[in-house]
Design an enzyme around this catalytic site. Structure first.
Site, PDB file in Angstrom:
ATOM      1  N   LYS A 179      -2.637  -2.699  -1.573  1.00 39.12           N
ATOM      2  CA  LYS A 179      -1.111  -2.082  -1.579  1.00 39.12           C
ATOM      3  C   LYS A 179      -0.521  -2.241  -0.266  1.00 39.12           C
ATOM      4  O   LYS A 179      -1.435  -2.038   0.948  1.00 39.12           O
ATOM      5  CB  LYS A 179      -1.056  -0.721  -2.165  1.00 39.12           C
ATOM      6  CG  LYS A 179       0.288  -0.371  -2.485  1.00 39.12           C
ATOM      7  CD  LYS A 179       0.176   1.129  -3.069  1.00 39.12           C
ATOM      8  CE  LYS A 179       1.638   1.643  -3.379  1.00 39.12           C
ATOM      9  NZ  LYS A 179       1.455   3.105  -4.097  1.00 39.12           N
TER      10      LYS A 179
ATOM     11  N   SER B 264       4.113   3.014  -8.095  1.00 38.01           N
ATOM     12  CA  SER B 264       4.596   2.397  -6.898  1.00 38.01           C
ATOM     13  C   SER B 264       3.557   1.094  -6.664  1.00 38.01           C
ATOM     14  O   SER B 264       4.057   0.408  -5.788  1.00 38.01           O
ATOM     15  CB  SER B 264       4.684   3.122  -5.714  1.00 38.01           C
ATOM     16  OG  SER B 264       3.324   3.938  -5.389  1.00 38.01           O
TER      17      SER B 264
ATOM     18  N   SER C  28       0.863   6.751  -9.340  1.00 35.33           N
ATOM     19  CA  SER C  28       1.195   5.333  -8.977  1.00 35.33           C
ATOM     20  C   SER C  28      -0.036   4.184  -9.101  1.00 35.33           C
ATOM     21  O   SER C  28       0.344   3.208  -8.815  1.00 35.33           O
ATOM     22  CB  SER C  28       1.631   5.220  -7.597  1.00 35.33           C
ATOM     23  OG  SER C  28       2.704   6.025  -7.316  1.00 35.33           O
TER      24      SER C  28
END
Length: 570
Positions: free
Chosen positions: A132, A207, A231
């Site tokens: 990420k 996310s 997330s």
């Protein structure tokens, strides 16, 4: 600076990303935004037969075995996943940083080490791993969805990246996030919107939505996301993946960037996302065996425990008792989610386990306390970052074109909390006090189930929805309390895929007595035709710092579900 300045900056950075894609890896992207692209990488004509075999190998233990034996070189494996990741990018817009030459140079070094010494560098030798966009890598930008962060080159590696290098892994791409990170979807002004490969009209969640889309398309064998309210779990549920949300400070987060840095009331954690539980286990064990507490001062000094993985505190994994949370009492789940829980219940009973009903306990109080903590700074952190270049704060994930009608003008969180206010330190301390009391109350509630399980101990784990729906249209993923609940309680939690939504099996149900406006809007969102064919994932929640047991119990549930489905087909 004028608004045009930040827009120009974003456009140039996006173009730089597109220019980094090798021409020979470009594909024709289907025009129909509602069509599934999940099988497109295999049909694109870009991957060789060997590269298809490599990237279709979802059992990471098999991949690592072939890498350690030299049957597959790290250069070959990294190239295969890089090509597939680039295809995934063109299909779903899931990536941020693309650094092909750097990753292949790393893979080449690993191959040379194996050839020269006859031994692997570490337990993840030669394995490509995606990250990420929060995980800093020295010499690369860490933009994290903000225009003002463009050009912000990291001078250090995050601790996780340091450890991955020592374990022999090959970090090879970074993935997209929403502006501010605090969204269950993935869109920002710099890199744009990430879509769900099963239906690009739908969100992959957030996310860690970039990781979700990439791993679902098998563009990475293991992706690493982060989770503060769901997330890693929401994208995993929406994209048909396995994941682990560990307890606070079990895995190393140091030198990764974040939104609301300094907020430690509810900690963000990192977690692996993959197409198999073997990958989740292998990653978690490898990182813990590297003694991350020697690099990150917040990490709990707790090595990987084979005793806990063997479920010594859970009857050795035999004749366990699970509880099903059919409903959290706040938002009622859609029909595909309910059917998935029924499948898991039947599968566990077939496998010799007991399943009882979980009784919700003070959920609305937990919801309100968590939301007040998240809003304690009145959005100061987000607004400060956006104000640096005059970039507008994104307040809705609804697209400008072809948006799904979603008449939720005031989410339940705002109804509970009201308009945000900048809380004093004393006010925040009172929320901490309330949270501690609620966690104690919930622990007592769990312990009290010992009288219902028949095992002589409390419930071993809770099975619950990860989200009230499967992947939903962009801009409509408003509720995250199914995941946030366990985050506030700090329960180690996994997500695992169960089935796919089916318009024939998952009929729309009659209206129920709505608990709140959001519950009503989410009920009205469901359309069997619209949601057909999407992955359905559920959560398994254990206790705090119980990662090994949660992994083992998820493996047991996963095997039971697969056996039950196979039996049902016969």
């Amino acid at each position: 600076m004028s608004s045009q300045d930040w827009q120009t900056l974003c456009a140039k950075r996006k173009q730089k990303q597109q220019d980094s894609i090798p021409r020979e890896w470009k594909v024709d992207v289907p025009a129909d935004q509602r069509a599934s692209v999940i099988n497109c990488p295999a049909r694109a004509g870009i991957l060789t037969a060997l590269e298809l075999e490599i990237t279709e190998t979802v059992d990471v233990d098999v991949l690592l075995g072939k890498l350690s034996s030299g049957l597959w070189s790290s250069v070959a494996v990294t190239t295969a996943f890089y090509k597939r990741a680039i295809i995934a990018q063109q299909l779903t817009n899931c990536l941020t940083e693309i650094f092909v030459e750097r990753a292949l140079a790393r893979a080449k070094q690993l191959d040379e080490h194996l050839h020269a010494t006859g031994s692997v560098l570490g337990p993840l030798h030669g394995l490509p791993i995606s990250l990420k966009d929060q995980f800093c890598m020295k010499g690369l930008e860490t933009i994290m969805g903000y225009a003002s962060w463009i050009g912000q080159v990291s001078e250090v590696d995050s601790v996780l990246v340091e450890i991955l290098y020592e374990l022999g892994a090959v970090p090879f791409v970074r993935t997209n996030v929403p502006q501010t990170l605090i969204w269950g979807e993935t869109y920002n002004h710099v890199f744009g919107r990430t879509t769900n490969p099963y239906n690009r009209y739908m969100t992959p969640g957030g996310s860690s939505g970039g990781e979700g889309a990439l791993v679902a398309l098998k563009g990475s064998p293991i992706g690493v996301g982060t989770d503060i309210g769901g997330s890693v779990r929401i994208p995993s549920a929406f994209c048909g993946l396995y994941t682990l949300r560990p307890s606070y400070e079990r895995l190393p987060y140091a030198n990764a960037v974040n939104a609301q840095e300094g907020q430690e009331s509810i900690s963000s954690v990192l977690g692996p996302m993959a197409n198999s539980m073997s990958a989740v286990k292998r990653f978690t064990k490898a990182v813990l065996d590297a003694k991350p507490w020697n690099r990150d001062p917040l990490v709990v000094r707790k090595p990987w425990s084979e005793r806990e993985y063997a479920l010594e505190e859970h009857g050795g994994g035999v004749g366990m008792c699970f509880a099903v949370m059919w409903d959290n009492g706040v938002v009622k789940p859609h029909p595909p989610i309910v059917r998935a829980m029924k499948i898991v219940k039947s599968a566990l009973e077939d496998a010799g386990h007991k399943v009882i009903e979980w009784e919700s306990h003070r959920h609305m109080e937990l919801y309100e306390t968590g939301e007040r903590i998240f809003a304690a700074d009145d959005g100061h952190d987000y607004r400060t970052e956006c104000a640096k270049l005059g970039e507008p704060l994104i307040t809705t994930m609804l697209p400008n074109e072809d948006a799904h009608d979603y008449p939720l003008d005031r989410p339940l969180a705002k109804t509970l909390v009201g308009e945000p206010e900048h809380l004093s330190a004393y006010d925040l301390w009172q929320l901490h006090k309330t949270k501690r009391a609620l966690r104690k109350s919930y622990l007592d509630h769990w312990q009290a189930t010992s009288g219902k399980t028949g095992t002589g101990r409390p419930v071993d784990a809770i099975i619950a929805p990860a989200v009230a729906s499967t992947a939903c249209p962009h801009g409509t993923n408003s509720d995250a309390f199914y995941t946030t609940l366990f985050k506030i309680l700090d329960y180690s939690t996994s997500v695992f895929p169960v089935t796919f939504s089916d318009k024939t099996l998952d009929k729309r149900q009659p209206p129920h007595a709505f608990r709140n406006h959001e519950d009503e809007v989410i009920y009205n969102l469901y359309d069997p035709d619209l949601f057909h064919g999407l992955p359905v994932g559920l959560q398994l929640a254990g206790r705090t710092q119980e990662e090994e047991a949660v992994i083992a119990m998820t493996e047991i549930v996963d095997r039971a579900v697969k056996a039950y489905k196979l039996k049902a087909q016969v």
